[in-house]
Design a protein around this motif. Structure first.
Motif, PDB file in Angstrom:
ATOM      1  N   MET A 253       0.844  -1.146  -0.016  1.00 34.68           N
ATOM      2  CA  MET A 253       0.083   0.069   0.111  1.00 34.68           C
ATOM      3  C   MET A 253       0.804   1.210   0.015  1.00 34.68           C
ATOM      4  N   GLY A 254       0.609   2.267  -0.710  1.00 34.83           N
ATOM      5  CA  GLY A 254       1.145   3.321  -0.764  1.00 34.83           C
ATOM      6  C   GLY A 254       2.431   3.613  -1.940  1.00 34.83           C
ATOM      7  N   GLU A 255       2.711   4.724  -2.167  1.00 31.97           N
ATOM      8  CA  GLU A 255       3.735   5.404  -2.946  1.00 31.97           C
ATOM      9  C   GLU A 255       5.049   5.702  -1.969  1.00 31.97           C
ATOM     10  N   PRO A 256       6.134   4.474  -2.107  1.00 31.67           N
ATOM     11  CA  PRO A 256       7.165   4.607  -0.947  1.00 31.67           C
ATOM     12  C   PRO A 256       7.883   5.811  -1.255  1.00 31.67           C
ATOM     13  N   LEU A 257       7.940   6.459  -2.232  1.00 35.71           N
ATOM     14  CA  LEU A 257       8.854   7.583  -2.497  1.00 35.71           C
ATOM     15  C   LEU A 257       8.097   8.987  -1.957  1.00 35.71           C
ATOM     16  N   HIS A 258       6.604   8.871  -1.715  1.00 37.24           N
ATOM     17  CA  HIS A 258       5.927  10.048  -1.318  1.00 37.24           C
ATOM     18  C   HIS A 258       6.243   9.968   0.317  1.00 37.24           C
ATOM     19  N   ASN A 259       6.802   9.027   0.874  1.00 36.31           N
ATOM     20  CA  ASN A 259       7.040   8.737   2.424  1.00 36.31           C
ATOM     21  C   ASN A 259       8.641   8.798   2.350  1.00 36.31           C
ATOM     22  N   ILE A 260       9.446   9.261   1.555  1.00 32.47           N
ATOM     23  CA  ILE A 260      10.858   8.829   1.464  1.00 32.47           C
ATOM     24  C   ILE A 260      11.677   9.163   2.766  1.00 32.47           C
ATOM     25  N   ASP A 272      21.115  -3.063   8.217  1.00 30.57           N
ATOM     26  CA  ASP A 272      22.127  -2.878   9.389  1.00 30.57           C
ATOM     27  C   ASP A 272      22.604  -4.118   9.639  1.00 30.57           C
ATOM     28  N   GLU A 273      24.204  -4.304   9.645  1.00 33.71           N
ATOM     29  CA  GLU A 273      24.796  -5.513   9.872  1.00 33.71           C
ATOM     30  C   GLU A 273      24.456  -6.097  11.379  1.00 33.71           C
ATOM     31  N   GLN A 274      24.213  -5.434  12.267  1.00 31.16           N
ATOM     32  CA  GLN A 274      24.008  -5.749  13.506  1.00 31.16           C
ATOM     33  C   GLN A 274      22.576  -6.024  13.711  1.00 31.16           C
ATOM     34  N   GLY A 275      21.435  -6.025  12.515  1.00 31.54           N
ATOM     35  CA  GLY A 275      20.263  -6.146  12.749  1.00 31.54           C
ATOM     36  C   GLY A 275      19.856  -7.119  11.897  1.00 31.54           C
ATOM     37  N   LEU A 276      18.860  -6.824  11.082  1.00 29.18           N
ATOM     38  CA  LEU A 276      18.109  -7.723  10.156  1.00 29.18           C
ATOM     39  C   LEU A 276      19.361  -7.947   9.026  1.00 29.18           C
ATOM     40  N   HIS A 277      20.144  -7.299   8.718  1.00 30.19           N
ATOM     41  CA  HIS A 277      21.183  -7.517   7.928  1.00 30.19           C
ATOM     42  C   HIS A 277      20.774  -8.064   6.472  1.00 30.19           C
ATOM     43  N   LEU A 278      19.822  -7.655   5.928  1.00 31.82           N
ATOM     44  CA  LEU A 278      19.539  -7.642   4.434  1.00 31.82           C
ATOM     45  C   LEU A 278      20.344  -7.514   3.549  1.00 31.82           C
ATOM     46  N   SER A 279      20.509  -8.015   2.503  1.00 31.44           N
ATOM     47  CA  SER A 279      21.282  -7.538   1.350  1.00 31.44           C
ATOM     48  C   SER A 279      20.523  -6.366   0.478  1.00 31.44           C
ATOM     49  N   HIS A 280      21.295  -5.340   0.156  1.00 23.76           N
ATOM     50  CA  HIS A 280      20.501  -4.259  -0.601  1.00 23.76           C
ATOM     51  C   HIS A 280      20.272  -4.799  -1.896  1.00 23.76           C
ATOM     52  N   ASN A 281      20.812  -5.785  -2.463  1.00 24.41           N
ATOM     53  CA  ASN A 281      20.440  -6.455  -3.642  1.00 24.41           C
ATOM     54  C   ASN A 281      19.101  -7.204  -3.475  1.00 24.41           C
ATOM     55  N   LYS A 282      18.682  -7.531  -2.168  1.00 26.70           N
ATOM     56  CA  LYS A 282      17.273  -8.219  -2.034  1.00 26.70           C
ATOM     57  C   LYS A 282      16.230  -7.096  -1.612  1.00 26.70           C
ATOM     58  N   VAL A 283      16.638  -6.100  -1.356  1.00 31.15           N
ATOM     59  CA  VAL A 283      15.491  -4.921  -1.372  1.00 31.15           C
ATOM     60  C   VAL A 283      15.065  -4.345  -2.607  1.00 31.15           C
ATOM     61  N   THR A 284      13.859  -3.927  -2.713  1.00 30.80           N
ATOM     62  CA  THR A 284      13.232  -3.351  -4.039  1.00 30.80           C
ATOM     63  C   THR A 284      12.342  -2.227  -3.686  1.00 30.80           C
ATOM     64  N   VAL A 285      12.547  -1.159  -4.010  1.00 35.86           N
ATOM     65  CA  VAL A 285      11.574   0.075  -3.974  1.00 35.86           C
ATOM     66  C   VAL A 285      10.970   0.283  -5.368  1.00 35.86           C
ATOM     67  N   SER A 286       9.491   0.364  -5.090  1.00 32.87           N
ATOM     68  CA  SER A 286       8.523   0.507  -6.505  1.00 32.87           C
ATOM     69  C   SER A 286       8.233   2.000  -6.476  1.00 32.87           C
ATOM     70  N   THR A 287       8.277   2.648  -7.489  1.00 33.18           N
ATOM     71  CA  THR A 287       7.643   3.926  -7.595  1.00 33.18           C
ATOM     72  C   THR A 287       6.843   4.062  -8.918  1.00 33.18           C
ATOM     73  N   SER A 288       5.754   4.934  -8.765  1.00 32.83           N
ATOM     74  CA  SER A 288       5.192   5.478  -9.757  1.00 32.83           C
ATOM     75  C   SER A 288       5.786   6.401 -10.807  1.00 32.83           C
ATOM     76  N   GLY A 289       7.005   7.176 -10.322  1.00 35.81           N
ATOM     77  CA  GLY A 289       7.589   7.993 -11.020  1.00 35.81           C
ATOM     78  C   GLY A 289       7.876   9.411 -10.440  1.00 35.81           C
ATOM     79  N   LEU A 290       8.124   9.507  -9.137  1.00 32.54           N
ATOM     80  CA  LEU A 290       8.616  10.910  -8.561  1.00 32.54           C
ATOM     81  C   LEU A 290       9.852  11.058  -8.778  1.00 32.54           C
ATOM     82  N   VAL A 291      10.280  12.072  -9.640  1.00 31.88           N
ATOM     83  CA  VAL A 291      11.360  12.050 -10.379  1.00 31.88           C
ATOM     84  C   VAL A 291      12.576  12.531  -9.217  1.00 31.88           C
ATOM     85  N   PRO A 292      12.396  13.703  -8.440  1.00 31.30           N
ATOM     86  CA  PRO A 292      13.261  14.284  -7.370  1.00 31.30           C
ATOM     87  C   PRO A 292      13.655  13.100  -6.161  1.00 31.30           C
ATOM     88  N   GLU A 293      12.414  12.346  -5.934  1.00 33.03           N
ATOM     89  CA  GLU A 293      12.934  11.237  -4.908  1.00 33.03           C
ATOM     90  C   GLU A 293      13.449  10.089  -5.427  1.00 33.03           C
TER      91      GLU A 293
END
Length: 450
Positions: A253-260, A272-293
């Protein structure tokens, strides 16, 4: 006069540090100016509307989360997120900010890492109460209980679809009555060797994309950082014993970059390596196209970016996605082309394309898409439209999707078709949320697009 001045001194003092008489004169002048401004707006209703809109716009743009009265100046300058009882939402703090916050409470910095591990690492998703943090002193736990909150969400229901997809509904338990009744949804999508969690970033959405069920809700509010992170933490706590949650996508739900601001902080905590330590390659942010964000996201983090394109002409995209009127197709593609041929030359852009029968699925559309994406390192994701109540769009047929797919792959594009998951529980792409009213019918949409 001297007595009156002493009574007013507490009000005047913030203005200047000169003499009391000088302060009083400035304060009286400020009162006079404020009175004339109020009289002016009272005589002109349009002025009231303009001021109200201006205030809402500024509030919307900037964080409205209250700033706690910390002793540590560095922390006080940041907008720490609080619940309705004025308690700190712990999962809204990065590790560094948690260290500063604990110092402001008179605690040692090393306590932050102890607390952090209980929030994220213990028992595959942390604990949900302070009493379980057994290596912390009782006195420290009691202090935390008074000033902070462990979980910002309350899991309400889990709906399991026939294909194993699970829709999780969370209540925003730490909000005031204006937003506290809201329910936000996440989707757990198991695959053969990994599990993807689709998280939400807002309650509702303001973008009004005509093919999306969530968009029909309108926007009820941004999610705090903690409310984004808690979707991942609680899902891991409950389900990671079955299979590890390795992928997180901001496609709920929502436009992630509207709440950037809150999304970027949440990403920092997730990686964060000390926490959940997810890989940046495994995280994806979808947008409808907010260019500055989009530009800000790609500068401040290495996570994947997915652009929801869904059309090959501005005429069609204007109707499907009103944001296109502000950032048309060529502006979007010029931006991502520059980013992915320079700053992110080793990564690929994900291009999402919802297949709508008779709207954007012709061979001519495939040809235009091929030309538009020339020179942009990308992966094209064809998404069959998932129907919902009040939708007058239909998904393209399998045959049309296959022709579209074949044309693009034959010309060297990397293309895959997303499998619809969780449709029978309204958990598929574009099906989340509970709108109170439905959008225009397709006939009205054709002649009167929102």
């Amino acid at each position: 006069m001297r007595e009156n001045l002493s009574r007013m001194d507490c009000f005047v003092r913030p203005f200047v540090t000169y003499s009391t008489h000088r302060s009083l004169r400035l304060f009286q002048c400020a009162l006079k100016t404020a009175s004339s401004t109020l009289a002016y707006t009272k005589r002109r209703p349009w002025r009231q509307s303009w001021l109200r809109a201006s205030f809402q716009s500024n509030t919307y743009k900037n964080s409205v989360d209250p700033i706690p009265a910390f002793n540590n100046v560095a922390v006080a300058e940041e907008s720490a997120q609080m619940d309705v009882r004025n308690k700190v939402l712990l999962k809204g703090l990065t590790l560094e900010k948690m260290q500063l916050w604990l110092e402001s409470l008179g605690e040692k910095r090393f306590r932050a890492l102890q607390l952090w591990k209980w929030l994220y690492q213990q028992q595959g998703g942390g604990v949900d109460n302070f009493a379980s943090m057994t290596n912390l002193s009782k006195q420290f736990r009691e202090k935390l209980e008074q000033v902070a909150v462990v979980d910002s969400l309350k899991l309400e229901n889990v709906y399991e679809a026939q294909d194993g997809t699970k829709k999780l509904t969370f209540r925003l338990k730490n909000r005031d009555s204006g937003l506290g009744g809201g329910v936000v949804e996440s989707v757990l999508i198991p695959n053969e060797s990994w599990v993807t969690l689709c998280v939400s970033s807002q309650l509702g959405c303001a973008q009004r994309c005509q093919f999306c069920y969530t968009a029909k809700m309108g926007l009820h509010g941004h999610l705090h950082t903690a409310e984004i992170v808690d979707q991942v933490v609680i899902a891991k706590r409950l389900f990671e014993k079955e299979k590890r949650i390795s992928n997180v996508v901001f496609m709920g739900m929502g436009e992630p970059l509207h709440n950037i601001d809150n999304v970027l902080t949440a990403i920092e905590i997730l990686l964060d390596e000390q926490g959940l330590h997810l890989s940046h390659n495994k995280v994806t942010v979808s947008t409808s196209g907010l260019v500055p964000e989009m530009e800000r996201l790609t500068k401040e983090t290495k996570v994947n970016l997915a652009l929801s394109l869904n059309a090959t002409t501005d005429e069609v995209r204007d109707k499907l996605m009103p944001i296109n009127r502000k950032y048309p197709i060529q502006v979007l593609l010029d931006t991502v082309k520059r980013i992915y041929t320079h700053e992110r030359s080793k990564q690929k852009l994900f291009v999402e394309y919802v297949m709508l029968n008779g709207v954007n699925d012709s061979l001519e559309d495939a040809k235009r898409l091929h030309i538009l994406l020339a020179g942009i390192p990308c992966k094209i994701n064809l998404i069959p439209f998932n129907s919902h109540e009040g939708a007058d769009f239909e998904s393209s047929s399998e045959g049309k999707i296959q022709l579209f797919y074949n044309y693009l792959t034959q010309r060297g594009h990397y293309v895959f078709t997303r499998e619809s998951r969780g449709q029978d529980k309204m958990a598929a792409c574009g099906q989340l949320g509970k709108p109170r009213r439905l959008s225009l019918t397709k006939n009205k949409y054709d002649s009167q697009p929102l």
